[in-house]
Design a protein around this motif. Structure first.
Motif, PDB file in Angstrom:
ATOM      1  N   GLY A   1       0.792  -1.219   0.000  1.00 16.57           N
ATOM      2  CA  GLY A   1       0.000   0.000   0.000  1.00 16.57           C
ATOM      3  C   GLY A   1       0.822   1.266   0.000  1.00 16.57           C
ATOM      4  O   GLY A   1       0.284   2.359  -0.238  1.00 16.57           O
ATOM      5  N   SER A   2       2.125   1.158   0.250  1.00 23.50           N
ATOM      6  CA  SER A   2       2.997   2.328   0.175  1.00 23.50           C
ATOM      7  C   SER A   2       3.241   2.686  -1.289  1.00 23.50           C
ATOM      8  O   SER A   2       3.093   1.846  -2.188  1.00 23.50           O
ATOM      9  CB  SER A   2       4.330   2.033   0.867  1.00 23.50           C
ATOM     10  OG  SER A   2       5.048   1.029   0.150  1.00 23.50           O
ATOM     11  N   PRO A   3       3.623   3.928  -1.594  1.00 18.57           N
ATOM     12  CA  PRO A   3       3.921   4.301  -2.987  1.00 18.57           C
ATOM     13  C   PRO A   3       4.999   3.419  -3.615  1.00 18.57           C
ATOM     14  O   PRO A   3       4.900   3.067  -4.792  1.00 18.57           O
ATOM     15  CB  PRO A   3       4.378   5.751  -2.863  1.00 18.57           C
ATOM     16  CG  PRO A   3       3.675   6.267  -1.642  1.00 18.57           C
ATOM     17  CD  PRO A   3       3.656   5.107  -0.691  1.00 18.57           C
ATOM     18  N   ALA A   4       6.007   3.039  -2.836  1.00 20.46           N
ATOM     19  CA  ALA A   4       7.070   2.191  -3.372  1.00 20.46           C
ATOM     20  C   ALA A   4       6.524   0.823  -3.766  1.00 20.46           C
ATOM     21  O   ALA A   4       6.840   0.284  -4.844  1.00 20.46           O
ATOM     22  CB  ALA A   4       8.185   2.041  -2.343  1.00 20.46           C
ATOM     23  N   HIS A   5       5.710   0.254  -2.888  1.00 16.61           N
ATOM     24  CA  HIS A   5       5.139  -1.061  -3.177  1.00 16.61           C
ATOM     25  C   HIS A   5       4.144  -0.979  -4.327  1.00 16.61           C
ATOM     26  O   HIS A   5       4.086  -1.890  -5.176  1.00 16.61           O
ATOM     27  CB  HIS A   5       4.461  -1.621  -1.926  1.00 16.61           C
ATOM     28  CG  HIS A   5       4.168  -3.082  -1.999  1.00 16.61           C
ATOM     29  ND1 HIS A   5       2.997  -3.566  -2.527  1.00 16.61           N
ATOM     30  CD2 HIS A   5       4.907  -4.168  -1.648  1.00 16.61           C
ATOM     31  CE1 HIS A   5       3.004  -4.886  -2.488  1.00 16.61           C
ATOM     32  NE2 HIS A   5       4.155  -5.276  -1.958  1.00 16.61           N
ATOM     33  N   ASP A   6       3.378   0.103  -4.389  1.00 16.75           N
ATOM     34  CA  ASP A   6       2.441   0.275  -5.497  1.00 16.75           C
ATOM     35  C   ASP A   6       3.182   0.384  -6.829  1.00 16.75           C
ATOM     36  O   ASP A   6       2.716  -0.124  -7.859  1.00 16.75           O
ATOM     37  CB  ASP A   6       1.584   1.521  -5.274  1.00 16.75           C
ATOM     38  CG  ASP A   6       0.535   1.318  -4.184  1.00 16.75           C
ATOM     39  OD1 ASP A   6       0.305   0.157  -3.779  1.00 16.75           O
ATOM     40  OD2 ASP A   6      -0.042   2.327  -3.729  1.00 16.75           O
ATOM     41  N   ALA A   7       4.317   1.078  -6.822  1.00 16.34           N
ATOM     42  CA  ALA A   7       5.113   1.196  -8.045  1.00 16.34           C
ATOM     43  C   ALA A   7       5.629  -0.171  -8.479  1.00 16.34           C
ATOM     44  O   ALA A   7       5.642  -0.495  -9.682  1.00 16.34           O
ATOM     45  CB  ALA A   7       6.271   2.159  -7.820  1.00 16.34           C
ATOM     46  N   TRP A   8       6.059  -0.973  -7.515  1.00 16.94           N
ATOM     47  CA  TRP A   8       6.540  -2.329  -7.827  1.00 16.94           C
ATOM     48  C   TRP A   8       5.417  -3.176  -8.412  1.00 16.94           C
ATOM     49  O   TRP A   8       5.610  -3.873  -9.416  1.00 16.94           O
ATOM     50  CB  TRP A   8       7.098  -2.964  -6.556  1.00 16.94           C
ATOM     51  CG  TRP A   8       7.543  -4.377  -6.741  1.00 16.94           C
ATOM     52  CD1 TRP A   8       8.716  -4.809  -7.302  1.00 16.94           C
ATOM     53  CD2 TRP A   8       6.821  -5.559  -6.366  1.00 16.94           C
ATOM     54  NE1 TRP A   8       8.777  -6.182  -7.302  1.00 16.94           N
ATOM     55  CE2 TRP A   8       7.629  -6.672  -6.735  1.00 16.94           C
ATOM     56  CE3 TRP A   8       5.591  -5.797  -5.756  1.00 16.94           C
ATOM     57  CZ2 TRP A   8       7.225  -7.990  -6.514  1.00 16.94           C
ATOM     58  CZ3 TRP A   8       5.189  -7.096  -5.532  1.00 16.94           C
ATOM     59  CH2 TRP A   8       6.001  -8.178  -5.909  1.00 16.94           C
ATOM     60  N   ARG A   9       4.260  -3.114  -7.828  1.00 19.82           N
ATOM     61  CA  ARG A   9       3.117  -3.889  -8.321  1.00 19.82           C
ATOM     62  C   ARG A   9       2.711  -3.425  -9.724  1.00 19.82           C
ATOM     63  O   ARG A   9       2.357  -4.235 -10.580  1.00 19.82           O
ATOM     64  CB  ARG A   9       1.937  -3.772  -7.360  1.00 19.82           C
ATOM     65  CG  ARG A   9       2.153  -4.470  -6.026  1.00 19.82           C
ATOM     66  CD  ARG A   9       0.945  -4.282  -5.117  1.00 19.82           C
ATOM     67  NE  ARG A   9      -0.211  -4.984  -5.652  1.00 19.82           N
ATOM     68  CZ  ARG A   9      -0.515  -6.248  -5.360  1.00 19.82           C
ATOM     69  NH1 ARG A   9       0.259  -6.934  -4.533  1.00 19.82           N
ATOM     70  NH2 ARG A   9      -1.588  -6.813  -5.875  1.00 19.82           N
ATOM     71  N   LEU A  10       2.742  -2.136  -9.945  1.00 16.77           N
ATOM     72  CA  LEU A  10       2.387  -1.602 -11.260  1.00 16.77           C
ATOM     73  C   LEU A  10       3.354  -2.094 -12.321  1.00 16.77           C
ATOM     74  O   LEU A  10       2.944  -2.547 -13.400  1.00 16.77           O
ATOM     75  CB  LEU A  10       2.384  -0.068 -11.202  1.00 16.77           C
ATOM     76  CG  LEU A  10       2.156   0.650 -12.542  1.00 16.77           C
ATOM     77  CD1 LEU A  10       0.793   0.306 -13.125  1.00 16.77           C
ATOM     78  CD2 LEU A  10       2.301   2.167 -12.346  1.00 16.77           C
ATOM     79  N   LEU A  11       4.647  -2.014 -12.041  1.00 15.92           N
ATOM     80  CA  LEU A  11       5.646  -2.475 -13.003  1.00 15.92           C
ATOM     81  C   LEU A  11       5.539  -3.979 -13.219  1.00 15.92           C
ATOM     82  O   LEU A  11       5.628  -4.465 -14.354  1.00 15.92           O
ATOM     83  CB  LEU A  11       7.046  -2.108 -12.507  1.00 15.92           C
ATOM     84  CG  LEU A  11       7.400  -0.616 -12.559  1.00 15.92           C
ATOM     85  CD1 LEU A  11       8.674  -0.344 -11.768  1.00 15.92           C
ATOM     86  CD2 LEU A  11       7.558  -0.159 -14.014  1.00 15.92           C
ATOM     87  N   LYS A  12       5.352  -4.713 -12.144  1.00 15.77           N
ATOM     88  CA  LYS A  12       5.278  -6.168 -12.230  1.00 15.77           C
ATOM     89  C   LYS A  12       4.084  -6.619 -13.066  1.00 15.77           C
ATOM     90  O   LYS A  12       4.105  -7.707 -13.665  1.00 15.77           O
ATOM     91  CB  LYS A  12       5.190  -6.764 -10.819  1.00 15.77           C
ATOM     92  CG  LYS A  12       5.216  -8.277 -10.760  1.00 15.77           C
ATOM     93  CD  LYS A  12       5.301  -8.760  -9.315  1.00 15.77           C
ATOM     94  CE  LYS A  12       4.021  -8.533  -8.561  1.00 15.77           C
ATOM     95  NZ  LYS A  12       2.963  -9.510  -8.925  1.00 15.77           N
ATOM     96  N   SER A  13       3.052  -5.813 -13.125  1.00 14.41           N
ATOM     97  CA  SER A  13       1.848  -6.198 -13.853  1.00 14.41           C
ATOM     98  C   SER A  13       1.978  -6.029 -15.365  1.00 14.41           C
ATOM     99  O   SER A  13       1.111  -6.485 -16.117  1.00 14.41           O
ATOM    100  CB  SER A  13       0.649  -5.375 -13.351  1.00 14.41           C
ATOM    101  OG  SER A  13       0.777  -4.011 -13.727  1.00 14.41           O
ATOM    102  N   GLN A  14       3.060  -5.376 -15.804  1.00 14.91           N
ATOM    103  CA  GLN A  14       3.241  -5.156 -17.234  1.00 14.91           C
ATOM    104  C   GLN A  14       3.756  -6.427 -17.912  1.00 14.91           C
ATOM    105  O   GLN A  14       4.537  -7.183 -17.336  1.00 14.91           O
ATOM    106  CB  GLN A  14       4.235  -4.007 -17.476  1.00 14.91           C
ATOM    107  CG  GLN A  14       3.876  -2.717 -16.767  1.00 14.91           C
ATOM    108  CD  GLN A  14       2.479  -2.232 -17.083  1.00 14.91           C
ATOM    109  OE1 GLN A  14       2.112  -2.092 -18.244  1.00 14.91           O
ATOM    110  NE2 GLN A  14       1.701  -1.943 -16.032  1.00 14.91           N
ATOM    111  N   ARG A  15       3.316  -6.626 -19.131  1.00 14.59           N
ATOM    112  CA  ARG A  15       3.730  -7.820 -19.874  1.00 14.59           C
ATOM    113  C   ARG A  15       5.247  -7.816 -20.054  1.00 14.59           C
ATOM    114  O   ARG A  15       5.832  -6.843 -20.531  1.00 14.59           O
ATOM    115  CB  ARG A  15       3.043  -7.855 -21.240  1.00 14.59           C
ATOM    116  CG  ARG A  15       3.462  -9.029 -22.106  1.00 14.59           C
ATOM    117  CD  ARG A  15       2.652  -9.100 -23.385  1.00 14.59           C
ATOM    118  NE  ARG A  15       1.243  -9.356 -23.115  1.00 14.59           N
ATOM    119  CZ  ARG A  15       0.335  -9.525 -24.082  1.00 14.59           C
ATOM    120  NH1 ARG A  15       0.685  -9.454 -25.349  1.00 14.59           N
ATOM    121  NH2 ARG A  15      -0.933  -9.757 -23.747  1.00 14.59           N
ATOM    122  N   GLY A  16       5.854  -8.921 -19.678  1.00 15.36           N
ATOM    123  CA  GLY A  16       7.298  -9.076 -19.850  1.00 15.36           C
ATOM    124  C   GLY A  16       8.132  -8.529 -18.711  1.00 15.36           C
ATOM    125  O   GLY A  16       9.361  -8.629 -18.737  1.00 15.36           O
TER     126      GLY A  16
END
Length: 297
Positions: free
Chosen positions: A196-211
């Motif tokens: 839920g932190s901005p850092a963790h949200d950024a990681w989740r967002l990047l991880k969700s991208q194809r490849g």
């Protein structure tokens, strides 16, 4: 449905309603401590006279009494198992190993003959001045995309374009603007790293991208916040026994005993003659990776 799975036996009763029918079902393996006439099937619509009589209900009450008594029996607890080795202890043992300094020097190319070549990952933090320099700290640049390649990962072309020119880049930049770049992980609060932190949200967002998997997402963020967020890959995860929440576990380990592990890593960096611009987290990552890279399956 009533069920007793104790060693005394198994008893179950099912009363079903459907299509105007009233049916009773009971298995033929009645509880060993209760006796009553086994009733396999009653269909009241076909044979009203077959509805269970008083004996059935008396037996049912006995069985329920037996079930309650069985559940009250004390259970034998399993033998306690040894507590898993703490992450702090595991890290300390690897940092204190005889090979730690020499592995750091080999990786970064310090104190080696001129013909020796440092690992490409030694340029990860410092390439083109670093990903956390103020001018670019909150945006992903082409330099960052090249930097992560020094750690043997690659951002797919479509995702790279989106990061540099598209909406994904805007989203990541917004999140990065809420993540401090001027503190070490040991100085951060748990809330800075938790789900839920901005850092963790950024990681989740990047991880969700194809490849882009969890490794590549983490390495890109480590490029942008090298003091706060660690490089983490399959080799490091394996050598540490697959911790469930690595950021939080490492954060706790660094802060334990008045930051003892953090200070040990700083001392190790000095012993290997590395500049202070190499983050403590990077020192930790390289020691772990070099220790296990040849044995990792």
């Amino acid at each position: 449905m009533l069920q007793n799975t104790a060693s005394l036996g198994v008893f179950w009763l099912f009363v079903g309603f459907g299509r105007g029918k009233l049916a009773f079902y009971k298995n033929l393996n009645a509880s060993a401590c209760a006796t009553f006439t086994n009733v396999a099937f009653y269909d009241a619509s076909k044979n009203p006279g077959s509805v269970p009589d008083e004996r059935f209900y008396v037996g049912l009450v006995d069985s329920l009494r037996c079930l309650v008594a069985a559940l009250k029996q004390p259970r034998i607890s399993p033998m306690p198992t040894a507590a898993p080795q703490s992450l702090a202890h595991r890290l300390s043992s690897l940092i204190d190993s005889d090979q730690a300094v020499s592995n750091l020097q080999l990786y970064f190319g310090t104190g080696l003959p001129r013909e020796a070549t440092a690992f490409t990952g030694s340029r990860f933090e410092h390439l083109v001045g670093g990903g956390d320099r103020p001018a670019v700290a909150n945006s992903v640049t082409a330099d960052d995309l090249i930097a992560v390649q020094t750690l043997s990962v690659r951002i797919p072309v479509q995702a790279a374009i989106d990061l540099l020119e598209g909406h994904l880049g805007v989203q990541v930049s917004k999140l990065l603007s809420e993540v401090r770049f001027d503190i070490d992980m040991v100085e951060a609060e748990t809330a800075d790293l938790a789900d839920g932190s901005p850092a963790h949200d950024a990681w989740r967002l990047l991880k969700s991208q194809r490849g882009i998997g969890w490794v590549t997402a983490g390495k890109l963020l480590a490029r942008k916040r090298p003091r706060l967020l660690p490089v983490y890959d399959h080799v490091v995860r394996c050598v540490l026994g697959r911790p469930k929440t690595f950021w939080l576990d490492l954060h706790a380990a660094l802060r334990a005993d008045n930051w003892a592990l953090h200070h040990d890593l700083m001392a190790l960096r000095q012993a290997a003659d590395l500049p202070e611009t190499v983050s403590v987290l990077r020192v930790c990552d390289v020691v772990l990776w070099m220790h296990h890279r040849t044995d990792h399956q």
